[in-house]
Design an enzyme around this catalytic site. Structure first.
Site, PDB file in Angstrom:
ATOM      1  CB  THR A  63      -0.896   0.070   1.255  1.00 29.57           C
ATOM      2  OG1 THR A  63      -1.554  -1.162   1.410  1.00 29.57           O
ATOM      3  CG2 THR A  63      -1.917   1.178   1.149  1.00 29.57           C
ATOM      4  CG  HIS A 101      -1.147  -3.940  -3.095  1.00 29.53           C
ATOM      5  ND1 HIS A 101      -1.704  -5.069  -2.567  1.00 29.53           N
ATOM      6  CD2 HIS A 101      -1.177  -3.007  -2.103  1.00 29.53           C
ATOM      7  CE1 HIS A 101      -2.015  -4.855  -1.297  1.00 29.53           C
ATOM      8  NE2 HIS A 101      -1.733  -3.609  -0.990  1.00 29.53           N
TER       9      HIS A 101
HETATM   10  C1  GP9 Z   1      -1.941  -0.932   6.403  1.00 31.07           C
HETATM   11  C2  GP9 Z   1      -2.682  -1.091   5.157  1.00 31.07           C
HETATM   12  C3  GP9 Z   1      -2.421  -2.387   4.497  1.00 31.07           C
HETATM   13  O1  GP9 Z   1      -2.118   0.291   7.018  1.00 31.07           O
HETATM   14  O2  GP9 Z   1      -2.427  -0.035   4.323  1.00 31.07           O
HETATM   15  O3  GP9 Z   1      -1.137  -2.471   4.075  1.00 31.07           O
HETATM   16  P1  GP9 Z   1      -0.656  -3.521   3.000  1.00 31.07           P
HETATM   17  O4  GP9 Z   1      -0.367  -4.794   3.724  1.00 31.07           O
HETATM   18  O5  GP9 Z   1      -1.734  -3.702   1.995  1.00 31.07           O
HETATM   19  O6  GP9 Z   1       0.552  -2.905   2.419  1.00 31.07           O
HETATM   20 MN    MN Z   2      -2.751  -2.608   0.580  1.00 35.97          MN
END
Ligand code: GP9
Ligand code: MN
Length: 625
Positions: free
Chosen positions: A295, A470
């Site tokens: 993310t 993603h």
């Molecule tokens: C965590 C959320 C999820 O705050 O953004 O993160 P990810 O595991 O999808 O990178």
């Molecule tokens: Mn994410």
């Protein structure tokens, strides 16, 4: 003599052999390493040896009881490295890198995810250490003192083994150590332990790079970026000027769920309707370009129109760099800029990085009311997140630019029955089965969010940008995905599965349509800025306006794969998009240089912190003081 040596160094030898066997077992059963021939299999088998010998050499520094303790500690460390990679791989389908290790704040927050990733038998990896400790206690064996010459010889033996290992590996993979972004290749060829040492060297190099970088390095990059600049479509430039901006980062949402069904049930009915709306531009040939930072990488790409790093999360490794990010640019245009995400503020180092990106405010976990009833898995359910976010948005000075990051559609995709709008799918793969249900849930909560904004008069004067951050379903789930899609998951299909939805919705626009252009997250920033009437000629960025009439159909993924109008290039092969069949590499050749160059230039900016030498006001390299 041999017998004598064996008995003197029994404990060391047993530890070494067990560590070797353990490494091989983990390679074979915990990682999905593609082994193409017997030479590769042989390399895999021997690659732990050099590290094992180094470990033994270290233990030889100690004698007596100290040796026993050293053996146990070294074995524990090495086993832990295997264990951590095994668990990490299960989730990320990737190996740990040093920057990821420093993301311990994330690990604590993983909660349910981490426990669902651990299996009781994982701990069997440590059993030999316990048995060894008992053995030392019972046998009371003491390691004899060893001359420094012998220790030196043992290190030399380790080194020779390493050189032989790399030698054989180089015949299979030329330039193995100079091309670093494929971690699987490294693990396969030099082994897990040597890989980590190699990674440490790379990371320190990055630190040194900043110190050594100077302003001359940005000149080539600036020339490239300026030559690559694409004029905005005059009809679109400023089409949303002065409007509020609402960006929705949709967790793990891939494009294959759009306009698709599972067991006859629509997965994203709201998004499908929104796509049909005359005010929406939908980009079906749009790709995520994230790496290990997931993310946070998507946030980085969108904010900077630069690529994330080949290893680690740039949010962690380079949060102190100088950026000229979109929140900062909009801030200068009198926008109030915010990010909203109901998670710990330190997750992905957001609290620190957001300052460098120029956000005015970060609404994090502490700004949301989270109760056991309103949360699931990673935290606040999307429905409640959106609802409470509307409350915060009401307080924002206008015009505002705010990004909302959803969470419910996150691995392990848990949802309470009462929130299930469509049942889980029925394949063998629980993760894939649940994914459809949580994706459907997120879709519904976005619908509620839109309804709420409409009811409160906050909809009309806003431009909406919705994108998938993603992939949610990794290659570990190819069997179920193949069943769902009704086709084999070839490297070509895998690359196409990196498509995430992008919707740009401008209430009242009326010209919305499906935009076939090939693009990626890197293109969001110039596209949006142009819609808002903000010129991007003077900024260093790698994306280009998705509405531009003379744009090139092009997206580079972080692993070096790229997609053009007619081709997909991945894993060193060129595929025809229509047939999905491999074709002459020459057909992809014209874009290979560009793909490499962009990733390389972007990395160089980050490693060298080069934007500190660039003045976005004048669009020129700063004068040397
Ligand atoms: C965590 C959320 C999820 O705050 O953004 O993160 P990810 O595991 O999808 O990178
Ligand atoms: Mn994410």
């Amino acid at each position: 003599m041999l017998k004598n040596t064996l008995s003197k160094y029994q404990a060391l030898i047993i530890t070494g052999v067990l560590l070797w066997i353990k490494s091989y077992i983990v390679y074979k059963f915990a990682f999905d390493l593609s082994i193409e021939n017997s030479v590769q299999e042989f390399i895999l088998l021997i690659n732990p040896l050099s590290s094992v010998v180094f470990i033994i050499a270290f233990a030889l520094f100690f004698s007596g009881k100290g040796r026993n303790i050293a053996i146990l500690v070294l074995n524990f460390i090495a086993t832990f490295v295997l264990f951590a990679n095994m668990v990490y791989y299960r989730f990320f389908n990737d190996f740990i890198t040093i920057p990821v290790l420093f993301q311990t704040s994330n690990m604590g927050d993983l909660g349910e995810s981490i426990t669902s990733l651990l299996y009781p038998y994982d701990f069997l990896l440590f059993i030999d250490i316990i048995l060894m400790a008992v053995y030392f206690k019972v046998r009371k064996t003491d390691g004899p003192k060893v001359s420094s010459k012998k220790i030196g010889l043992t290190f030399a033996a380790g080194l020779i083994l390493f050189i032989v290992n790399v030698g054989i590996a180089e015949t299979e993979r030329p330039q193995l150590l100079t091309r670093s972004f494929d971690r699987e290749m490294l693990i396969k060829n030099i082994g897990a332990f040597n890989y980590h040492v190699y990674d440490a060297v790379i990371q320190s190099k990055a630190k040194a790079q900043r110190a050594l970088a100077d302003s001359s390095e940005i000149v080539d990059i600036e020339n490239y970026v300026k030559a690559d600049y694409r004029q905005p479509d005059p009809e679109k430039f400023g089409a949303a000027e002065g409007k509020n901006v609402v960006m929705i980062s949709m967790e793990s949402l891939q494009d294959f769920v759009i306009n698709n069904e599972v067991e006859g049930k629509e997965i994203t009915p709201f998004l499908n309707d929104l796509i049909e709306d005359e005010d929406t531009y939908y980009f079906p040939n749009f790709y995520h370009q994230t790496g290990q930072g997931k993310t946070s990488d998507s946030e980085f790409i969108v904010a900077n129109s630069m690529y994330p790093l080949p290893s680690g999360a740039v949010f962690f490794t380079h949060s102190q760099n100088e950026y000229q990010a979109m929140p900062e640019i909009l801030d200068q245009k009198d926008y109030y800029t915010a990010s909203m995400h109901a998670n710990n503020k330190s997750f992905w180092n957001r609290d620190i990085m957001y300052k460098s990106l120029g956000y005015d405010h970060f609404y994090s976990l502490k700004d949301y009311k989270v109760t056991p009833e309103t949360s699931i898995g990673w935290g606040l359910k999307d429905e409640h997140f959106f609802e409470q976010s509307v409350g915060h948005m009401k307080e924002m000075p206008e015009p505002y630019f705010t990004k909302l990051i959803t969470l419910t559609n996150h691995f392990p995709f848990s949802l309470e029955q009462e929130d299930e709008l469509i049942p889980e799918w029925t394949s063998q793969d629980g993760t894939v089965n649940r994914y459809f249900t949580t994706a459907r849930y997120t879709d519904e909560s976005i619908k509620m969010f839109f309804d709420s904004l409409k009811n409160q008069g906050m909809y009309e004067d806003t431009v909406f940008v919705l994108y998938g951050d993603h992939y949610g379903i990794s290659e570990n789930h190819n069997a179920a995905m193949s069943k769902y899609l009704g086709k084999e998951i070839t490297p070509f299909v895998s690359t196409q599965l990196q498509q995430v939805p992008l919707l740009i919705h401008i209430p009242g626009d009326g010209n919305g349509k499906v935009m076939e252009t090939v693009g990626g997250q890197i293109d969001i920033r110039p596209t949006l800025l142009h819609l808002l009437g903000v010129d991007t000629k003077n900024t260093i960025h790698f994306g280009s306006d998705l509405f531009s009439k003379d744009r090139q159909d092009f997206a580079v993924l972080r692993d070096g794969s790229f997609i053009t109008k007619n081709h997909v290039y991945t894993d060193g092969k060129c595929y025809d998009k229509e047939s999905g069949e491999p074709v002459e590499k020459a057909q992809c050749e014209p874009y290979m240089e560009k793909a490499k160059k962009e990733l390389d230039y972007s990395d160089r900016i980050i490693y060298g912190d080069l934007l500190r030498f660039f003045d976005p006001k004048s669009g020129q390299v700063k004068e040397e003081k």
